[in-house]
Design a protein around this motif. Structure first.
Motif, PDB file in Angstrom:
ATOM      1  N   SER A 124       0.940  -1.264   0.013  1.00 58.84           N
ATOM      2  CA  SER A 124       0.050   0.134  -0.061  1.00 58.84           C
ATOM      3  C   SER A 124       0.943   1.160  -0.064  1.00 58.84           C
ATOM      4  O   SER A 124       0.860   2.101  -0.895  1.00 58.84           O
ATOM      5  N   HIS A 125       1.772   1.317   1.138  1.00 57.37           N
ATOM      6  CA  HIS A 125       2.464   2.469   0.964  1.00 57.37           C
ATOM      7  C   HIS A 125       3.759   2.456  -0.019  1.00 57.37           C
ATOM      8  O   HIS A 125       4.130   3.405  -0.467  1.00 57.37           O
ATOM      9  N   GLY A 126       4.020   1.215  -0.436  1.00 55.96           N
ATOM     10  CA  GLY A 126       5.074   0.874  -1.201  1.00 55.96           C
ATOM     11  C   GLY A 126       4.825   1.248  -2.582  1.00 55.96           C
ATOM     12  O   GLY A 126       5.691   1.605  -3.492  1.00 55.96           O
ATOM     13  N   THR A 127       3.535   1.388  -3.085  1.00 53.14           N
ATOM     14  CA  THR A 127       3.221   1.942  -4.500  1.00 53.14           C
ATOM     15  C   THR A 127       2.412   3.191  -4.252  1.00 53.14           C
ATOM     16  O   THR A 127       2.426   3.956  -5.227  1.00 53.14           O
ATOM     17  N   GLY A 128       1.358   3.241  -3.437  1.00 54.95           N
ATOM     18  CA  GLY A 128       0.692   4.245  -3.405  1.00 54.95           C
ATOM     19  C   GLY A 128      -0.585   4.417  -4.428  1.00 54.95           C
ATOM     20  O   GLY A 128      -1.260   5.443  -4.355  1.00 54.95           O
ATOM     21  N   ARG A 129      -0.754   3.234  -5.153  1.00 59.06           N
ATOM     22  CA  ARG A 129      -1.964   3.052  -6.155  1.00 59.06           C
ATOM     23  C   ARG A 129      -2.518   1.811  -5.970  1.00 59.06           C
ATOM     24  O   ARG A 129      -2.045   0.648  -5.923  1.00 59.06           O
ATOM     25  N   LEU A 130      -3.881   2.039  -5.477  1.00 54.16           N
ATOM     26  CA  LEU A 130      -4.777   0.960  -5.220  1.00 54.16           C
ATOM     27  C   LEU A 130      -4.786  -0.211  -6.414  1.00 54.16           C
ATOM     28  O   LEU A 130      -4.679  -1.295  -6.163  1.00 54.16           O
ATOM     29  N   SER A 131      -4.535   0.438  -7.639  1.00 51.15           N
ATOM     30  CA  SER A 131      -4.948  -0.688  -8.873  1.00 51.15           C
ATOM     31  C   SER A 131      -3.735  -1.589  -8.900  1.00 51.15           C
ATOM     32  O   SER A 131      -3.893  -2.658  -9.577  1.00 51.15           O
ATOM     33  N   ILE A 132      -2.540  -1.189  -8.305  1.00 50.70           N
ATOM     34  CA  ILE A 132      -1.645  -2.207  -8.205  1.00 50.70           C
ATOM     35  C   ILE A 132      -1.211  -2.949  -7.157  1.00 50.70           C
ATOM     36  O   ILE A 132      -0.065  -3.613  -6.959  1.00 50.70           O
ATOM     37  N   ILE A 133      -2.011  -2.961  -5.841  1.00 54.12           N
ATOM     38  CA  ILE A 133      -1.700  -3.464  -4.722  1.00 54.12           C
ATOM     39  C   ILE A 133      -1.875  -5.076  -5.131  1.00 54.12           C
ATOM     40  O   ILE A 133      -1.013  -5.924  -4.362  1.00 54.12           O
ATOM     41  N   MET A 136      -7.845  -5.115 -12.331  1.00 57.34           N
ATOM     42  CA  MET A 136      -8.614  -5.306 -11.055  1.00 57.34           C
ATOM     43  C   MET A 136     -10.135  -5.219 -11.077  1.00 57.34           C
ATOM     44  O   MET A 136     -10.751  -5.002 -10.306  1.00 57.34           O
ATOM     45  N   GLY A 137     -10.327  -5.226 -12.441  1.00 59.53           N
ATOM     46  CA  GLY A 137     -11.774  -5.235 -12.780  1.00 59.53           C
ATOM     47  C   GLY A 137     -12.340  -3.743 -12.974  1.00 59.53           C
ATOM     48  O   GLY A 137     -11.703  -2.900 -12.868  1.00 59.53           O
ATOM     49  N   CYS A 162       1.663  -1.144 -13.827  1.00 55.95           N
ATOM     50  CA  CYS A 162       1.497   0.237 -14.206  1.00 55.95           C
ATOM     51  C   CYS A 162       1.478   0.426 -15.667  1.00 55.95           C
ATOM     52  O   CYS A 162       0.529   1.108 -16.363  1.00 55.95           O
ATOM     53  N   ILE A 163       2.502  -0.079 -16.426  1.00 52.22           N
ATOM     54  CA  ILE A 163       2.541  -0.030 -17.812  1.00 52.22           C
ATOM     55  C   ILE A 163       1.274  -0.530 -18.326  1.00 52.22           C
ATOM     56  O   ILE A 163       0.525  -0.010 -19.359  1.00 52.22           O
ATOM     57  N   LYS A 164       0.757  -1.743 -17.694  1.00 52.39           N
ATOM     58  CA  LYS A 164      -0.385  -2.261 -18.320  1.00 52.39           C
ATOM     59  C   LYS A 164      -1.842  -1.347 -18.071  1.00 52.39           C
ATOM     60  O   LYS A 164      -2.784  -1.550 -18.863  1.00 52.39           O
ATOM     61  N   GLU A 165      -1.424  -0.529 -17.088  1.00 53.33           N
ATOM     62  CA  GLU A 165      -2.573   0.352 -16.918  1.00 53.33           C
ATOM     63  C   GLU A 165      -2.881   1.600 -18.179  1.00 53.33           C
ATOM     64  O   GLU A 165      -3.674   2.140 -18.529  1.00 53.33           O
TER      65      GLU A 165
END
Lengths: 303, 303, 303, 303
Positions: free
Chosen positions: A206-215, B292-293, B192-195
């Motif tokens: 969570s903190h390591g990326t800061g982006r929900l979509s890649i957790i 993630m949908g 991230c790239i895939k986003e």
């Protein structure tokens, strides 16, 4: 490496440390610590705690003291927050992981916390490290966002040298030039730690990326890389989070991720040839194996 | 993001690019590119090629032009190296991935290469990018060791804008303060790239870590993070390698890792709910899923 | 350090290199190179050239080939730009410093340039370095924005090893986490270079900071730190600049800064105990002194 | 910038803060703070104090609490060290600058210290910042070795918001990839701070470079860049120093550097058009001027 007397693999007698927290065995089980970034209210905390418990989490995280860049940002509820966490524990049975930021607070915060967290900004707060080294509570030591493995292990050494053997390392992302993510989650440090130290290591996507979509993909990757667990921010209503709302996971997504982690966990057991007992989260245990077999034992592990 | 007209997800018509190389479908199959860092001799290259073919690799890598920090280090065999690669291809059927470093070489190197690699130091060598943009050969574009996602995609944009649609991105580690690893492999850049882009992305755990002992866990983690493949340094006799010997994988370890990747691949297929056809490496294909949908579609993907 | 055969202090026979450009002695005089980031029009270039000449600059800078992050940004006027620079030289007598980005252009660009500039993104473009190593034109080699001193000197070594002894190093800022400035100008590298190498070193405060308001104090600081000169972006009308307008200095400010540099130059001469002859810019020469006297000769200078 | 209510230039009522320490006016005089890294013995401290006093230093630095990477390194003499510093002050009249690392120590350390130093590792130790914000002692706040200007000023804001208006900022080098120097001294931050904040800023060339041989040129450069002073490690016998011996300056070199700084100081006064009163170090005062005149007032200063 001779200044890592207690934290190096040799310093642990060539055996991996297992930190036991209310029956959860960190370093043996794959543990999932979940909960809100900060304790904001009883409702928020209890509901979130129930949700993560249902989904299979092993411990509850939640901050009552929040070190914030600006003095004018929300700094946490303090004692009131700890009491809410205590209540959440009574309701769910989940042990509590919470941050301590001041050496004067260590003793009384230990009354509420099952695991004391040292945050990234305090990794080299040596007074604080020495103080948590004196209490009988496991310590989750986050990596400084700018620190090397060597510096990080020396901070663990401060805690171990003060008398507390129960240190869990937590990779939480390092600062790089990449701006798309908040930090760069350094998963490669996981197998590196397992080469040089006997301490368990978990990952904070969570903190390591800061982006929900890649957790989710990073949690799966953390498990595949051999981490002993993850710590994830879950909030029952991310839009209302007072802190880090862009990375808080809604409970449904968390539950979906947990199901995928369980599938992957069986697979990793097969890959590593372990026979696996069941973990408290319903995730079978991976017995820790030397990373690539004896052929590589000579290749290193020196800092 | 409006300067990423061709490389952004929208720029690709919201469909993922699949780059086909001699029947290998990069972006659809999980591809494994393996081989020596540099072509040193016919024996070394042919034997290594056979070994990686047996273990299930899809393509052969090998450098004939080596950009080296010092002018006095081994710089590669040049044309002679390309001829050895050609022979290795005839023997094994593996397509060839090889680096090009000078715009004047692009045209004739393309006669030997199935994929033209742009190395990390040349990521922003715009003359070279424009030149590989003019030929009919897929390009493997490594991330600059200091570059952001945005800068990297702009380099892909140079190639696409010059007329070549077949760009494969390759994460190969970024420079950080950590010294235990040679670079820090940024697996989080994969989702991230895939986003943000339709281009396929693979991972180089060899250069990205510089440590043989962690290549296997990082390769497993790369797959779990959703990468479309890996590129790995394998040398039939690492002790004799002229370049990067501390990270070259002996063939037996590579074969063991491939078996684990195959187990994990089946698992990831199950996790992602794909029905999977078989890849050319004997690894079933993961059909690419939104990360993630739809719940997250609004969360971002802007640079 | 044995791979820095030609660029190390010993490699230069323990004598400092002075690069002579149309009578300007770089490495002996304090030289000021000024002019627009890119050549945009004849009017812009000629007017700016006259202004910087009047203020005391020694050479004219101006880019005809601009390596830009995005392929859709202004890329320079090419040959037309070089012809404008030629005309500006005829009008003002100022030698021309201009960038070359492609090995195929080196030979013909040398017809127009008095100094060939290698930009930060091309520092490790080894093909280009070898090509400029073959022509009889001094080379201004900018530091890579992510590079160490050691890597940088190895790039100088490529040029020297190819036969061209006239290399001027140029510190232009490195990438750090600071965002208030565009890069972090590393003035400490100036005395470091003078410890380990015989090559002259100048400073680019314009790209190094990206902030007009601090170019003057950093230019003064560069001189105090012992730099052999500066290269500054001056534009007769910064608001209209096609490139880097936020750091272009208007001619009046440049002239004011030049007066301050002249005062400081006399002072530095006194501080260093030199007797100083006059430079071509009307700035007296500082004879290069060992940095802190013989007492420190043993302290280092090893990379 | 609205969270920098007290530390921004506007927050100071558009007037520069002058911090007065026993008659030394930091922010107005150019101040020189010198002394050993750590207090090791009475002899070492007293002799060094006398030497730096003779050479013209304005304050004495010396650490009684040393935050060290390893728990097994020398950690300072504690109270005994403070008593030695007290004695050195009685002998020389120099005010004492010493580090405090634990919020529990702030109150009693203030009995001995004239200026409380917050070290780089504690820049974001918010408990400590709040505690030094409550006492009536000026605070020297070092920049975190990984921090941005914005983060740093927010730490000053913590102290100001707690009630202590006397904060001196100290640039001490940031971590970069350069290894020839220990850190990269960011002199460009000096004029940047003067744009955005009213707080005085000094420079630490000793920790900032870690190389004795470049401390003098970087001190001269710091003055030329507009710093309000420097803090330098001087040891009467560097070979015996228990800490950072490779950067400790012997007194003779320090005295020579002070003479050069005095020459440069007169020059800078002339350059800045100030009329200058005499500082307590015998160095005339530079009256602070807007950096480049009103023409630039609109250009920025926003974080």
């Amino acid at each position: 490496m001779n200044t890592l007397r207690l934290s190096s693999f040799n310093g642990g007698g060539n055996r991996r440390t297992v930190v036991t927290v209310d029956g959860v065995r960190v370093g043996e089980d794959f543990v999932v610590i979940a909960g809100p970034c900060s304790v904001e209210s009883e409702e928020q905390t209890i509901i979130t705690a129930r949700k993560v418990k249902e989904a299979g989490a092993n411990m509850l995280r939640g901050g009552a003291f929040k070190p914030r860049t600006s003095p004018y940002d929300f700094q946490g509820l303090g004692l009131q927050g700890l009491k809410i966490l205590e209540k959440a524990k009574r309701e769910t049975g989940l042990p509590i992981v919470t941050e301590v930021t001041d050496p004067r607070d260590v003793s009384w915060v230990s009354e509420y916390a099952d695991v004391l967290q040292i945050g990234t900004r305090n990794m080299q707060n040596f007074s604080l490290l020495q103080e948590v080294g004196k209490v009988k509570r496991p310590v989750l030591l986050k990596r400084g966002m700018h620190s090397t493995l060597k510096e990080w292990l020396h901070c663990a050494e401060y805690i171990l040298a003060a008398g507390n053997p129960d240190v869990i390392l937590c990779e939480r992302g390092i600062r790089t030039f990449e701006t798309y993510t908040r930090n760069t989650l350094d998963l490669s440090i996981v197998p590196c730690i397992k080469e040089v130290s006997h301490l368990p290591v978990i990952v904070d996507p969570s903190h390591g990326t800061g982006r929900l979509s890649i957790i989710e993909p990073m949690s799966l990757a953390a498990m595949a890389a051999g981490a002993h667990g993850i710590i994830v921010e879950v909030h029952y209503n991310p839009c209302e989070a007072l802190c880090d709302k862009e990375q808080a996971m809604p409970p449904e997504l968390f539950a979906g991720m947990m199901r995928k982690l369980q599938v992957l966990h069986s697979c990793m057991k097969q890959i590593n040839g372990g026979n696996g007992s069941r973990s408290s989260a319903g995730i079978p245990v991976i017995h820790d194996q030397p990373i690539m077999g004896s052929i590589l034992l000579n290749s290193g592990g020196r800092l």
